[in-house]
Design a protein around this motif. Sequence first.
Motif, PDB file in Angstrom:
ATOM      1  N   GLU A 106       0.813  -1.219   0.000  1.00 38.38           N
ATOM      2  CA  GLU A 106       0.000   0.000   0.000  1.00 38.38           C
ATOM      3  C   GLU A 106       0.846   1.268   0.000  1.00 38.38           C
ATOM      4  O   GLU A 106       0.302   2.362   0.067  1.00 38.38           O
ATOM      5  CB  GLU A 106      -0.913   0.010   1.234  1.00 38.38           C
ATOM      6  CG  GLU A 106      -1.948  -1.094   1.251  1.00 38.38           C
ATOM      7  CD  GLU A 106      -2.897  -0.978   2.424  1.00 38.38           C
ATOM      8  OE1 GLU A 106      -2.959   0.099   3.046  1.00 38.38           O
ATOM      9  OE2 GLU A 106      -3.581  -1.977   2.720  1.00 38.38           O
ATOM     10  N   THR A 107       2.158   1.137  -0.015  1.00 39.71           N
ATOM     11  CA  THR A 107       3.016   2.306   0.138  1.00 39.71           C
ATOM     12  C   THR A 107       3.872   2.532  -1.102  1.00 39.71           C
ATOM     13  O   THR A 107       3.920   1.698  -2.008  1.00 39.71           O
ATOM     14  CB  THR A 107       3.949   2.135   1.356  1.00 39.71           C
ATOM     15  OG1 THR A 107       5.010   1.233   1.020  1.00 39.71           O
ATOM     16  CG2 THR A 107       3.199   1.590   2.568  1.00 39.71           C
ATOM     17  N   SER A 108       4.568   3.655  -1.092  1.00 44.28           N
ATOM     18  CA  SER A 108       5.432   4.006  -2.224  1.00 44.28           C
ATOM     19  C   SER A 108       6.889   3.621  -1.988  1.00 44.28           C
ATOM     20  O   SER A 108       7.729   3.836  -2.866  1.00 44.28           O
ATOM     21  CB  SER A 108       5.343   5.510  -2.497  1.00 44.28           C
ATOM     22  OG  SER A 108       5.803   6.245  -1.372  1.00 44.28           O
ATOM     23  N   TYR A 109       7.193   3.087  -0.792  1.00 46.07           N
ATOM     24  CA  TYR A 109       8.580   2.714  -0.495  1.00 46.07           C
ATOM     25  C   TYR A 109       8.621   1.305   0.079  1.00 46.07           C
ATOM     26  O   TYR A 109       7.794   0.949   0.928  1.00 46.07           O
ATOM     27  CB  TYR A 109       9.227   3.694   0.491  1.00 46.07           C
ATOM     28  CG  TYR A 109      10.738   3.624   0.461  1.00 46.07           C
ATOM     29  CD1 TYR A 109      11.438   4.130  -0.626  1.00 46.07           C
ATOM     30  CD2 TYR A 109      11.452   3.038   1.493  1.00 46.07           C
ATOM     31  CE1 TYR A 109      12.824   4.055  -0.684  1.00 46.07           C
ATOM     32  CE2 TYR A 109      12.842   2.966   1.452  1.00 46.07           C
ATOM     33  CZ  TYR A 109      13.521   3.471   0.354  1.00 46.07           C
ATOM     34  OH  TYR A 109      14.881   3.395   0.296  1.00 46.07           O
ATOM     35  N   ILE A 110       9.597   0.497  -0.390  1.00 43.19           N
ATOM     36  CA  ILE A 110       9.639  -0.919  -0.049  1.00 43.19           C
ATOM     37  C   ILE A 110      11.021  -1.318   0.450  1.00 43.19           C
ATOM     38  O   ILE A 110      12.037  -0.987  -0.172  1.00 43.19           O
ATOM     39  CB  ILE A 110       9.248  -1.795  -1.256  1.00 43.19           C
ATOM     40  CG1 ILE A 110       7.840  -1.436  -1.726  1.00 43.19           C
ATOM     41  CG2 ILE A 110       9.323  -3.274  -0.890  1.00 43.19           C
ATOM     42  CD1 ILE A 110       7.370  -2.223  -2.937  1.00 43.19           C
ATOM     43  N   ILE A 111      11.043  -2.041   1.575  1.00 42.15           N
ATOM     44  CA  ILE A 111      12.268  -2.618   2.134  1.00 42.15           C
ATOM     45  C   ILE A 111      12.189  -4.128   1.975  1.00 42.15           C
ATOM     46  O   ILE A 111      11.150  -4.739   2.251  1.00 42.15           O
ATOM     47  CB  ILE A 111      12.415  -2.274   3.633  1.00 42.15           C
ATOM     48  CG1 ILE A 111      12.403  -0.759   3.848  1.00 42.15           C
ATOM     49  CG2 ILE A 111      13.701  -2.879   4.204  1.00 42.15           C
ATOM     50  CD1 ILE A 111      12.312  -0.363   5.325  1.00 42.15           C
ATOM     51  N   PHE A 112      13.296  -4.728   1.546  1.00 44.10           N
ATOM     52  CA  PHE A 112      13.357  -6.178   1.359  1.00 44.10           C
ATOM     53  C   PHE A 112      14.291  -6.803   2.385  1.00 44.10           C
ATOM     54  O   PHE A 112      15.425  -6.338   2.570  1.00 44.10           O
ATOM     55  CB  PHE A 112      13.860  -6.514  -0.051  1.00 44.10           C
ATOM     56  CG  PHE A 112      12.931  -6.083  -1.149  1.00 44.10           C
ATOM     57  CD1 PHE A 112      11.966  -6.945  -1.638  1.00 44.10           C
ATOM     58  CD2 PHE A 112      13.019  -4.810  -1.685  1.00 44.10           C
ATOM     59  CE1 PHE A 112      11.097  -6.549  -2.655  1.00 44.10           C
ATOM     60  CE2 PHE A 112      12.163  -4.400  -2.700  1.00 44.10           C
ATOM     61  CZ  PHE A 112      11.201  -5.267  -3.181  1.00 44.10           C
ATOM     62  N   ILE A 113      13.810  -7.858   3.044  1.00 44.15           N
ATOM     63  CA  ILE A 113      14.657  -8.629   3.946  1.00 44.15           C
ATOM     64  C   ILE A 113      14.512 -10.104   3.576  1.00 44.15           C
ATOM     65  O   ILE A 113      13.824 -10.447   2.610  1.00 44.15           O
ATOM     66  CB  ILE A 113      14.296  -8.403   5.432  1.00 44.15           C
ATOM     67  CG1 ILE A 113      12.872  -8.888   5.740  1.00 44.15           C
ATOM     68  CG2 ILE A 113      14.445  -6.926   5.797  1.00 44.15           C
ATOM     69  CD1 ILE A 113      12.529  -8.864   7.219  1.00 44.15           C
ATOM     70  N   ASP A 114      15.145 -11.010   4.331  1.00 46.87           N
ATOM     71  CA  ASP A 114      14.982 -12.448   4.152  1.00 46.87           C
ATOM     72  C   ASP A 114      14.358 -13.051   5.397  1.00 46.87           C
ATOM     73  O   ASP A 114      14.357 -12.440   6.477  1.00 46.87           O
ATOM     74  CB  ASP A 114      16.322 -13.123   3.850  1.00 46.87           C
ATOM     75  CG  ASP A 114      16.653 -13.118   2.362  1.00 46.87           C
ATOM     76  OD1 ASP A 114      15.760 -12.763   1.552  1.00 46.87           O
ATOM     77  OD2 ASP A 114      17.790 -13.459   2.003  1.00 46.87           O
ATOM     78  N   GLN A 115      13.884 -14.285   5.266  1.00 46.35           N
ATOM     79  CA  GLN A 115      13.175 -14.914   6.382  1.00 46.35           C
ATOM     80  C   GLN A 115      14.083 -15.255   7.551  1.00 46.35           C
ATOM     81  O   GLN A 115      13.598 -15.523   8.654  1.00 46.35           O
ATOM     82  CB  GLN A 115      12.464 -16.177   5.905  1.00 46.35           C
ATOM     83  CG  GLN A 115      13.355 -17.376   5.646  1.00 46.35           C
ATOM     84  CD  GLN A 115      12.557 -18.674   5.495  1.00 46.35           C
ATOM     85  OE1 GLN A 115      11.343 -18.725   5.716  1.00 46.35           O
ATOM     86  NE2 GLN A 115      13.253 -19.734   5.123  1.00 46.35           N
ATOM     87  N   ASP A 116      15.406 -15.201   7.330  1.00 47.62           N
ATOM     88  CA  ASP A 116      16.362 -15.618   8.357  1.00 47.62           C
ATOM     89  C   ASP A 116      17.164 -14.451   8.921  1.00 47.62           C
ATOM     90  O   ASP A 116      18.270 -14.642   9.420  1.00 47.62           O
ATOM     91  CB  ASP A 116      17.309 -16.679   7.800  1.00 47.62           C
ATOM     92  CG  ASP A 116      17.926 -16.273   6.466  1.00 47.62           C
ATOM     93  OD1 ASP A 116      17.844 -15.078   6.102  1.00 47.62           O
ATOM     94  OD2 ASP A 116      18.493 -17.141   5.778  1.00 47.62           O
ATOM     95  N   CYS A 117      16.615 -13.232   8.850  1.00 44.69           N
ATOM     96  CA  CYS A 117      17.364 -12.051   9.289  1.00 44.69           C
ATOM     97  C   CYS A 117      16.601 -11.268  10.367  1.00 44.69           C
ATOM     98  O   CYS A 117      15.553 -10.663  10.088  1.00 44.69           O
ATOM     99  CB  CYS A 117      17.665 -11.135   8.105  1.00 44.69           C
ATOM    100  SG  CYS A 117      18.867 -11.847   6.946  1.00 44.69           S
ATOM    101  N   VAL A 118      17.137 -11.302  11.585  1.00 46.58           N
ATOM    102  CA  VAL A 118      16.598 -10.522  12.698  1.00 46.58           C
ATOM    103  C   VAL A 118      17.077  -9.077  12.556  1.00 46.58           C
ATOM    104  O   VAL A 118      18.221  -8.834  12.165  1.00 46.58           O
ATOM    105  CB  VAL A 118      17.068 -11.124  14.039  1.00 46.58           C
ATOM    106  CG1 VAL A 118      16.707 -10.224  15.204  1.00 46.58           C
ATOM    107  CG2 VAL A 118      16.474 -12.522  14.221  1.00 46.58           C
ATOM    108  N   LEU A 119      16.219  -8.130  12.873  1.00 49.83           N
ATOM    109  CA  LEU A 119      16.498  -6.727  12.585  1.00 49.83           C
ATOM    110  C   LEU A 119      16.931  -5.944  13.826  1.00 49.83           C
ATOM    111  O   LEU A 119      16.371  -6.112  14.902  1.00 49.83           O
ATOM    112  CB  LEU A 119      15.257  -6.061  11.992  1.00 49.83           C
ATOM    113  CG  LEU A 119      14.617  -6.782  10.805  1.00 49.83           C
ATOM    114  CD1 LEU A 119      13.418  -5.993  10.309  1.00 49.83           C
ATOM    115  CD2 LEU A 119      15.619  -7.024   9.687  1.00 49.83           C
TER     116      LEU A 119
END
Length: 300
Positions: A106-119
């Motif tokens: 729903e937004t104009s900006y997207i961040i991509f991560i992986d399923q195995d990465c704690v932030l």
Amino acid sequence: MDVLPYQVYSNKKILEKNGYYPKPEVSLLYPFYNRIDFLKLVFSSLKHQTFQNFEVIICDDGSRPEVVAEIREIMKSYSFLIKHVWHEDHGFKKNEILNKGILSSETSYIIFIDQDCVLHPEFIKEHWLNRQKKKVLAGRRLELSPLITSRLSPEKTEKNYIQKNLWWILPLIAYRKDNQGVKGIYIRNSFLRKILNRKHRAVVGCNFSVHKEDLMSINGFDIRYNGVGIGEDSDIEYRLNLDGTETLPLVHMAVQYHLYHPYAPRQNNNDLIFEEVQKNKIKFSKYGISLIPKIETLFL
């Protein structure tokens, strides 16, 4: 080229019923396949992000029915907007499910991560505050050892266990080849950030962000890349760069921690596809997001 039918479920109605109307400013795309233990750790790290105005889109590449049912129960307990995008398991179709996630955002900006990465708690904030037009931001991750990964729990992750224990975690993993340990250190000082980010860093699929319009300009991810390999990140960066979107490093700023697991073997056909893309300087892939039909979101 045929694409798999898919479905999208959202917890938005539950949030509205509880008096919260979600209007996210950034979308976090989370590719996923069966590892519910990893999902619980990653979602625990989302609870105390310093920037909370986000939606999470679980891009599920065919998890088992019992896993799907558990995810949808988990979605009911969180106070931020979550969407679960799922298609059947037909092998490794990460690029295809990511395109479906982009369409669901729903937004104009997207961040991509992986399923195995704690932030790190500042992860989403750093990507959001440093966004720029025609720029793709490239962060990095610290590789955790099997021992450290085994010690984690959702409760510990929620309480920033990794950040509080870096003083002994970093020396413990120093022996590992390409452990990228120092990249797990979050730095606030603006002068040091400039010094440490002078060097070019390539995009890695687990930690990058970009404006949605820049992704649409190149037709998103090329869904011909099936299996683990070069197509998940090198292709998307190459075509973004061809289209005038420059790569900017976000090292020691957008920090994440990679949970240990055995690596899957690379797929050589991905290299051949990427060689063709480079040879012909293809920036707009005809095998991209335009092949994906837009569907209606269902609500829990």
